[in-house]
Write a protein that holds these residues in place. Structure first.
Motif, short mmCIF file in Angstrom:
data_model
loop_
_atom_site.label_atom_id
_atom_site.label_comp_id
_atom_site.label_asym_id
_atom_site.label_seq_id
_atom_site.Cartn_x
_atom_site.Cartn_y
_atom_site.Cartn_z
N ARG A 141 4.49 50.35 49.83
CA ARG A 141 4.72 49.83 51.17
C ARG A 141 5.54 48.55 51.02
O ARG A 141 5.09 47.59 50.39
CB ARG A 141 3.37 49.52 51.81
CG ARG A 141 3.40 48.99 53.21
CD ARG A 141 1.99 48.83 53.71
NE ARG A 141 1.39 50.14 53.81
CZ ARG A 141 1.32 50.82 54.94
NH1 ARG A 141 1.78 50.32 56.06
NH2 ARG A 141 0.78 52.02 54.95
N ALA B 205 -5.95 57.60 48.09
CA ALA B 205 -4.63 58.20 48.29
C ALA B 205 -3.58 57.24 47.76
O ALA B 205 -3.67 56.03 47.98
CB ALA B 205 -4.39 58.49 49.77
N ASP B 206 -2.58 57.80 47.06
CA ASP B 206 -1.51 56.98 46.50
C ASP B 206 -0.28 57.07 47.38
O ASP B 206 0.10 58.16 47.81
CB ASP B 206 -1.13 57.50 45.10
CG ASP B 206 -2.29 57.45 44.13
OD1 ASP B 206 -3.05 56.47 44.18
OD2 ASP B 206 -2.43 58.38 43.34
N CYS B 207 0.36 55.95 47.61
CA CYS B 207 1.69 55.98 48.23
C CYS B 207 2.70 56.31 47.13
O CYS B 207 2.81 55.55 46.17
CB CYS B 207 2.03 54.63 48.84
SG CYS B 207 0.91 54.16 50.16
N ALA B 208 3.41 57.40 47.31
CA ALA B 208 4.43 57.75 46.31
C ALA B 208 5.42 56.61 46.22
O ALA B 208 5.98 56.33 45.16
CB ALA B 208 5.13 59.04 46.71
N GLU C 247 4.37 58.88 53.42
CA GLU C 247 3.25 59.80 53.24
C GLU C 247 2.45 59.41 52.01
O GLU C 247 3.01 59.05 50.98
CB GLU C 247 3.78 61.24 53.09
CG GLU C 247 2.70 62.26 52.83
CD GLU C 247 2.82 63.53 53.68
OE1 GLU C 247 3.82 63.69 54.40
OE2 GLU C 247 1.90 64.36 53.62
N ALA C 248 1.12 59.47 52.11
CA ALA C 248 0.24 59.23 50.96
C ALA C 248 -0.35 60.56 50.52
O ALA C 248 -0.73 61.38 51.35
CB ALA C 248 -0.87 58.26 51.32
N ASP C 249 -0.40 60.77 49.22
CA ASP C 249 -0.94 62.01 48.67
C ASP C 249 -2.36 61.78 48.16
O ASP C 249 -2.61 60.79 47.49
CB ASP C 249 -0.10 62.46 47.47
CG ASP C 249 1.32 62.75 47.85
OD1 ASP C 249 1.54 63.31 48.94
OD2 ASP C 249 2.22 62.42 47.06
N ILE D 80 1.21 58.09 56.90
CA ILE D 80 0.51 56.86 57.27
C ILE D 80 1.39 55.83 57.97
O ILE D 80 0.90 54.83 58.47
CB ILE D 80 -0.23 56.21 56.08
CG1 ILE D 80 0.72 55.91 54.92
CG2 ILE D 80 -1.36 57.10 55.59
CD1 ILE D 80 0.02 55.16 53.77
N ARG E 14 -1.18 62.88 53.86
CA ARG E 14 -1.32 62.28 55.18
C ARG E 14 -0.15 61.33 55.45
O ARG E 14 0.16 60.47 54.63
CB ARG E 14 -2.63 61.48 55.22
CG ARG E 14 -2.87 60.78 56.52
CD ARG E 14 -4.27 60.26 56.60
NE ARG E 14 -5.22 61.35 56.34
CZ ARG E 14 -6.54 61.21 56.41
NH1 ARG E 14 -7.05 60.03 56.71
NH2 ARG E 14 -7.34 62.22 56.17
N ARG F 57 -4.39 67.80 51.82
CA ARG F 57 -3.78 67.28 50.58
C ARG F 57 -2.94 66.01 50.75
O ARG F 57 -2.61 65.35 49.77
CB ARG F 57 -2.93 68.38 49.94
CG ARG F 57 -3.76 69.59 49.54
CD ARG F 57 -2.99 70.74 48.98
NE ARG F 57 -3.89 71.87 48.72
CZ ARG F 57 -4.20 72.81 49.62
NH1 ARG F 57 -3.67 72.77 50.84
NH2 ARG F 57 -5.06 73.77 49.31
N PHE G 105 -3.74 65.56 60.42
CA PHE G 105 -2.31 65.54 60.76
C PHE G 105 -1.90 64.26 61.48
O PHE G 105 -0.75 63.85 61.42
CB PHE G 105 -1.96 66.76 61.62
CG PHE G 105 -2.06 68.05 60.88
CD1 PHE G 105 -1.19 68.33 59.84
CD2 PHE G 105 -3.04 68.98 61.19
CE1 PHE G 105 -1.29 69.53 59.13
CE2 PHE G 105 -3.14 70.18 60.49
CZ PHE G 105 -2.26 70.46 59.46
#
Lengths: 224, 224, 224, 224, 224, 224
Positions: free
Chosen positions: F62, F56-59, B55-57, B152, B150, B148, B72
């Motif tokens: 990848r 968007a940031d990947c927590a 998930e990316a924030d 991916i 997604r 907020r 979504f």
């Protein structure tokens, strides 16, 4: 339906998540207070009208003799001014002292207040539980506010660190999933839409229980 | 013994601490997910196979009209793809919205999934409890992921902020003391050693209850 | 009245908040341990004498073969040296491993110790609950201290990150509202004043329940 | 070309960014030390071989008499063991004391060491600048490590909080954009690929200066 | 030697690190202000007497019309009361507004003050540099304190978040390695010991430059 | 006066602090970007029109093969779409990778853009300095965004973590004291008031230099 009945209906038929969803679709995306603010007991629920309180924190405690009248000063006025169905909403901000306790809860309950919501800590956890006074906070901490903070205004507009603004009279709704603020000026539209969405979600739930995929359910009902 | 029986044996005879100890001695020192990830109810336990979700924030929420299909998107695919005994393990990362809720739990339970583990928050706490669907998260927060975050990707390798990697098919074991990941390739060796260590700890416990010092117990049994 | 009776009276008649209030008025404003330190079970209470333990954390875990004797070394000595009514108070500091668990609790209970207070995490939550051994910590986390930290001294003076110092023999009092340290040298004065303040608060509570305002109650009784 | 010449070529022709890019494409995504680690002077550059040092931090300082021999102990051995072209890489972790200073720099420079990299602070900034000894740290802080931390091992593998591992002999490359670790076992492949990529970037730069869009430049050269 | 000469000698012959070392050996381990507090220009140095200022931060800004007299109130009194060689030391605490700027520096310089030390931010960086008024802070930030904070007392004892207390009249010494507080009551003993230690360090430096190992140098001179 | 001249006048006669003061008095209290966002070189100044970019940031990064076209995708479009006097304002949020570098600066400069403002890090510091392209960020970090983040929209409204919203076309003004956003709809009123306030401050400065107290100066001129 008077205001007390209106608030009671929200308590009976709605929950905070669905109200947040409805406000998101209206572009009102800053209405949940920060996630650290949790109920003292998990089954506590608050539905009431905001009475905002502005508190300033001393980065460093006041050392030496404590002038208790100055220390608590306007906090007594704020507390004694609470009206029926109102919620004491304190901006606070500090992690290191309690902004609320048993005696304050006792007074607030006597005045018919609906609860307390603190951007900070509470104390006297057992006493608050005994009273059953709905209180939401960062959690318990016995250290007192006397030398560490000060109420400097009330019945003013306050703003939480995550950008949520609370005006006197806004609806404050807190349950197990957090505390959401419903702006007074749009409350009828929001509550109506939330009641409608609850009905949609019940259909989705049934469909999923019957084996429908989430994609199909969303395509059919437009709700998730 | 099929995989479901193998997982059931882990649940019946082991706990996360002992598995962590065994992996520490093998040099596998990054296998516990961050301590913030806690069970929604303290007696929830998960034993299953990882289905990782990336998930990316959005650091800043998407403001304005919400395109719900794009919002979504792939999350529905990930959810509908869950297999029996699998665990939805979401990389997430944000503290400010829920990645999981009641309707998702309903669908996952229907598919026989073993639980959900979130590097972030859940919502609909009461609904999840009613379902009894094992969920581990940072805690509840009603704010929705629509604007907020997604999803991916899924069925990919993900990595938690503390360096723990989760591959599709790894064992995910969560209990009151946290969530530990057992790499698929070494799972037999690890589980066997953990079963052995449990027997050693029982002897130490008895010896200490009989008054033996910890130093003597460690010297005698080599376990602590 | 011997020391065990003295400690029992504190447990029976006092709570941490009132002791903190009394010390604030004496200028002793750094006596509560950080608010993250919470009881494992909400009804656990500790009243005992401090046995401080100094722990150093490895910022990075020790990678490779673990020399278990060196890893645990002086921790066994500290644990086996616990006396009746003493509390194992560990300075710790790390969020990422457990400094205390079931076997340590078993040994401490056998020695008559009053509890454990950790500036860090515990593990084996179910075992500690079964024993009912009073433990206060940041919460559970299964990861072991073996490769991550090390006890380097005990029966020394330690200091918590928020500036609270703990000397051997100080009273350690923990309840639902936190853990407060009462310096040994002033304990009689503090406990006497706290017993007195409790009586004052009972009068205020009654007055407020009868409808008196908080301002009038404070003016009349000088307590809040 | 001996090792000193090999390191000198890296310094002359490469920079940390391009080495990071090359390692990203090889799946080596944890090779940059945390961004807080900065050069004491912005034009300091380090290229050398890692001599890792494991330091444990006391969460609480050691209070009372300081046994200086025990306090510094193994740090002297680590420092005196530095070889030509080696870098003192300290795991540290604390923000509250200096792990390195002028006298240590003086000794390290005398031994032909290539620099110091600290997961923590340095002191004696003016002295280090006068020496021109390349030092990377969280920044200056005059507080000494004597009562606050302790070197407990060296020439061991260490791991930084963001998951980067450093083995004895790995290449340590620090410049204005951070510090990157090149694993010894793959260094030839990585350095060769980086030299190649630098050539590609020069072509892209020229093309963009001539007005080519970034999309066209990436499509044509495959580099960005 | 009058006080101005005494302070000038400290500036000429000492630096903050050596004073911290001397106080560590005396058990005065909380004398450096937090490491975030840095000089506006790296060559700024402050040596003066503390004039502590207590500031309270509003967790949430005051929204709506700004009463500027109340907003700045006692800050003017504090500023106008500065004496020759005094340092404005503000407890502040917030990261989100400036407690000090060009006009305040202009007034303080006019009064002969020695500098400003802020547990928070400054603004008007160019103006402060033009004046050359020694200022130590978290760094620049243009946002004003008017609606965000308030001076509530001065010439009182204050305490920084890391436990350092500052009394009116203590020596405040700031240089490139941080800001250290020398308690007035022990200043002669501390300054004398620091002057002595500087001589010892010079011998160690020479010995190391001549090739002596750090271990031998420490064994011979007892200083490092 | 065309827009380029209007922006040039702001650059020549104003600074960020005074614009913030004026907006505070108008109740526009969330207009400064977070204080972590600093100029790459202290004398860089940006005055331009916002071109907001949503990242968007990947927590978790990848892991594995990198599809570079998907990785950078829409970022190229955003960059190539920059117009004269526009500023690339990226919402970002992550501390662990660079959102901007030398090649992006080269392209942006070619297009006549006024600068880049990043809620995150930049890289290629030396290249950016050589170009003199005004860039504001958290600081340098060589780690690339390829596997760690993704541009997902541009020319949209974005919001910074401290609540500041940036719309396409707002004025972005950055100098040594931070970055302030002037909403397009009120820009004339704000700039006019700021020009007026600068004149008042000059009078106050002169008066203070002549020995007037801050209290008297504020009473006389109403500015501080």
């Amino acid at each position: 339906m008077d205001d007390t009945q209106f608030l009671a209906r929200i308590r009976a038929e709605l929950f905070t998540c669905v109200i947040g969803d409805v406000m998101d679709t209206m572009g009102l995306i800053h209405q949940f207070l920060p996630p650290r603010i949790r109920p003292v007991d998990p089954d506590m629920v608050i539905v009431g009208r905001a009475m905002p309180v502005l508190e300033a924190d001393c980065a460093t405690p006041r050392i030496g003799h404590l002038d208790e009248h100055r220390a608590f000063g306007i906090m007594f006025d704020a507390l004694d001014d609470l009206k029926r169905d109102e919620v004491y909403v304190c901006s606070g901000g500090s992690d290191t002292y309690a902004q609320w306790g048993e005696l304050m809860s006792t007074r607030a309950a006597k005045l018919g207040a609906a609860g307390a919501v603190l951007n900070g800590r509470h104390r006297d956890t057992l006493g608050i539980r005994r009273l059953g006074f709905p209180t939401f906070s960062f959690g318990p901490y016995g250290q007192d506010q006397g030398v560490r903070g000060r109420v400097i205004d009330y019945r003013c507009t306050i703003e939480f660190p995550n950008g949520v603004r609370v005006h006197t009279g806004d609806i404050v709704f807190g349950d197990i999933d957090g505390v959401v603020i419903v702006p007074h000026s749009k409350e009828q539209e929001i509550i109506d839409a939330a009641l409608e969405k609850v009905r949609g979600e019940n259909k989705v739930r049934s469909a999923i229980e019957d084996g429908m995929s989430t994609r199909d359910a969303f395509d059919k009902y437009g709700v998730m």
